[in-house]
Design an enzyme around this catalytic site. Structure first.
Site, short mmCIF file in Angstrom:
data_model
loop_
_atom_site.label_atom_id
_atom_site.label_comp_id
_atom_site.label_asym_id
_atom_site.label_seq_id
_atom_site.Cartn_x
_atom_site.Cartn_y
_atom_site.Cartn_z
N TRP A 104 31.85 31.16 40.86
CA TRP A 104 32.78 32.02 41.61
C TRP A 104 32.34 33.46 41.62
O TRP A 104 32.44 34.14 42.65
CB TRP A 104 34.21 31.83 41.08
CG TRP A 104 34.58 30.38 41.14
CD1 TRP A 104 34.70 29.51 40.09
CD2 TRP A 104 34.79 29.59 42.32
NE1 TRP A 104 34.98 28.25 40.54
CE2 TRP A 104 35.04 28.26 41.91
CE3 TRP A 104 34.78 29.88 43.69
CZ2 TRP A 104 35.30 27.23 42.81
CZ3 TRP A 104 35.03 28.86 44.59
CH2 TRP A 104 35.29 27.55 44.16
N ASP A 173 39.12 38.14 39.04
CA ASP A 173 39.54 36.86 39.61
C ASP A 173 40.12 36.06 38.44
O ASP A 173 39.38 35.61 37.57
CB ASP A 173 38.31 36.16 40.20
CG ASP A 173 38.65 34.77 40.74
OD1 ASP A 173 39.81 34.33 40.60
OD2 ASP A 173 37.75 34.13 41.31
N LYS A 197 46.04 26.52 40.42
CA LYS A 197 45.66 26.06 39.09
C LYS A 197 46.84 26.24 38.12
O LYS A 197 47.42 25.28 37.66
CB LYS A 197 44.41 26.78 38.62
CG LYS A 197 43.19 26.32 39.43
CD LYS A 197 42.10 27.35 39.52
CE LYS A 197 41.09 27.04 40.60
NZ LYS A 197 40.20 25.91 40.33
#
Lengths: 362, 362
Positions: A104, A173, A197
């Site tokens: 990511w 993030d 999530k």
């Protein structure tokens, strides 16, 4: 389990708290006495306003955010944030520092480059397959911001504590560990988290942005890509993803009222982590892939001696009602994602299964 | 009504078919035998793949799309499309033709200008408060594309037929009349529709794009703003808004299997429009605001002799179980949004109420 539900260890979209799902189901045809489904009410109605504002108030309270912070809901996932961040906060002649801890982070860095802007990768754990979190990083004092990925879903690593950037705004993030533990928000210029999530279903990204960052947003970028569009209209410039925000609100209510708050949630998450890592470390059969001091409390990645055994493990786990244990397609192996909604009883059941599997195959 | 549900005439988010809501509710804790909610399954699972592909196959079949067309699902609503369209299809030195028929066209035009690109407003109905659809438009033969808004939710107008652009790709915002009537897709380079009116809940935008348009997409734009990112990965580059796509799939299934297809849907929508416009035209009490040849079959806008009467109408309608009849906050008056899921019985009930109200107050 109740309603023939499985133990869900999916990496995202992931398990949601059962009481949240039950509340959605029970009011699905008539929300709050409106005579409409929550999917049919106007985003400008009092009904939805209450949902949205409650989600914001709870976020502020749970994370102890001061007045400088704005809580926004934006579509497009964390992936859209990868491009919005440099677009909003990286002016001509400026450069940003990024720490690369895996898939990511790599994507976030790529999006700065696509815009032809300057990015410096000040630290990376690529040399050891992203199995650790870099330490003692020298940030550039003139960086516009420092970007990190707080938890790395694919490799199973997590920042145990956040780096001192000496006043440079930190951007994180937090898609895969948002609301899983306490942290001090004050050094952060912006925090973002795809909901799917820890805090809700797919389809909305929570963004927490500090006042001073909003002052930097240039005028000449597309309306839907400006953070100020969302901060000035309380995320209601256009129709927001109402159902996803509603689910986030219920998850936060569950976190506060059923779990008992973030302190309690963190305590449970630490216990869950201890249980499963103890099983791995005590076995000689399972092998954790992340460096011990960089281990994630959200995504536990492990391997066995060979891939056939891993396949057998995943197959038998599935047959026994444990879902989502396959490692990310880019790295293989096994992974148990134990987000907030995966309770301690689910982790205990998994550990029991792992021990039994080891006995039979070890 | 069943479950104390109201007659919902919301402009969007709007009514959804009751059998769709019931199916979502009934399987919400355990989707398709997965042991998980549809909000908890992986977007890369067979379960979700089936949902996504069924939504695409049904869209192709309902709209009779040939092989050149791709069906994509993108977050951010039609508002994000306003900026993506010029970003993807308007190169340096090129110009696009836009027809301005109200609020949404105006916003679409604004987003081209923000990018510093050339846009020509080739026709506008602003001179008469956007109460009609312009005719006999002279398009620029070198325009990169022609942009229209097929139905105007705020002003209650709709293109009865689409303009002949002589081969220039037509791009249409069909947010508020998608899947409400038949049309020939072949002149369209791109069609987009925020789902929350006719085809689903808020949180997803359906985009139908033709092959030749995708070839024009430049490399150096952010990944999440490129149509090719979505076409190449079947809308699965990152986690899509799974629940919203699932609901769209169920709405399309309802349209095909319960309603009986788009021909039948259009027939019902025409009947609904006739009923309510006949009530307005026959009254002398209600006054339609759109030019008769430009009237929308989706959003019926009307006024009464004074605003107090309109307030009374909306108040009494609400008390009698008719919701969402207030006109858009920018124009006032009344508006009945009668999208696909507002059945003929809802429209008949509304017409009865309107006649009764007229008798008492006329």
């Amino acid at each position: 389990m109740k309603n023939n539900r499985i133990y869900n260890f999916n990496p995202g979209p992931a398990a949601l708290p059962l009481p949240v799902l039950e509340e959605i189901r029970d009011s699905f045809l008539n929300f709050a006495g409106s005579g409409m489904s929550v999917t049919e009410i106007s985003h400008r109605s009092k009904w939805f306003e209450d949902v949205l504002n409650d989600a914001i108030v709870r976020t502020r309270r749970i994370l102890k955010l001061d007045e400088r912070f704005h809580v926004l809901f934006i579509q497009g996932g964390a992936s859209l944030q990868f491009c919005m961040i440099p677009m909003n906060f990286l002016g001509q002649g400026q450069s940003a520092d990024y720490v690369n801890t895996g898939t990511w982070s790599t994507k976030a860095i790529k999006e700065v480059k696509i815009q032809g802007k300057s990015v410096k990768t000040v630290a990376s754990s690529e040399d050891k397959e992203f199995s650790y979190i870099p330490k003692n990083i020298a940030f550039n004092s003139d960086a516009a911001y420092v970007h990190i990925t707080s938890n790395n879903t694919v490799r199973g690593t997590q920042w145990a504590s956040f780096p001192d950037t000496k006043g440079i705004p930190l951007i994180a993030d937090m898609s895969s560990d948002m609301m899983s533990r306490r942290f001090d928000a004050s050094p952060f210029g912006l925090i973002y988290a795809g909901a799917q999530k820890n805090i809700g279903p797919a389809g909305v990204c929570m963004v927490i942005v500090r006042d001073d960052m909003l002052k930097q947003v240039p005028d000449n970028i597309p309306t839907m890509l400006k953070y100020t569009t969302f901060s000035e209209k309380n995320s209601l410039y256009n129709t927001p993803p109402c159902f996803a925000i509603y689910t986030v609100q219920l998850v936060l209510k569950w976190l506060e009222e059923t779990v008992g708050g973030l302190d309690k949630m963190e305590e449970i998450n630490r216990k869950k982590g201890e249980l499963i890592y103890a099983c791995i470390d005590g076995s000689g059969f399972y092998r954790g892939t992340a460096a011990p001091d960089s281990r994630s409390l959200m995504n536990v990645t492990f391997r066995m001696s060979d891939e056939d055994l891993e396949k057998k493990f995943i197959k038998e786990a599935t047959e026994n009602g444990f879902g989502g244990l396959k490692g990310h397609r880019s790295v293989g192996g096994c992974r148990a994602s134990i987000y907030n909604a995966s309770g301690i009883e689910a982790v205990k059941a998994l550990v029991d299964f792992m021990k039994t599997f080891e006995k039979k195959n070890g």
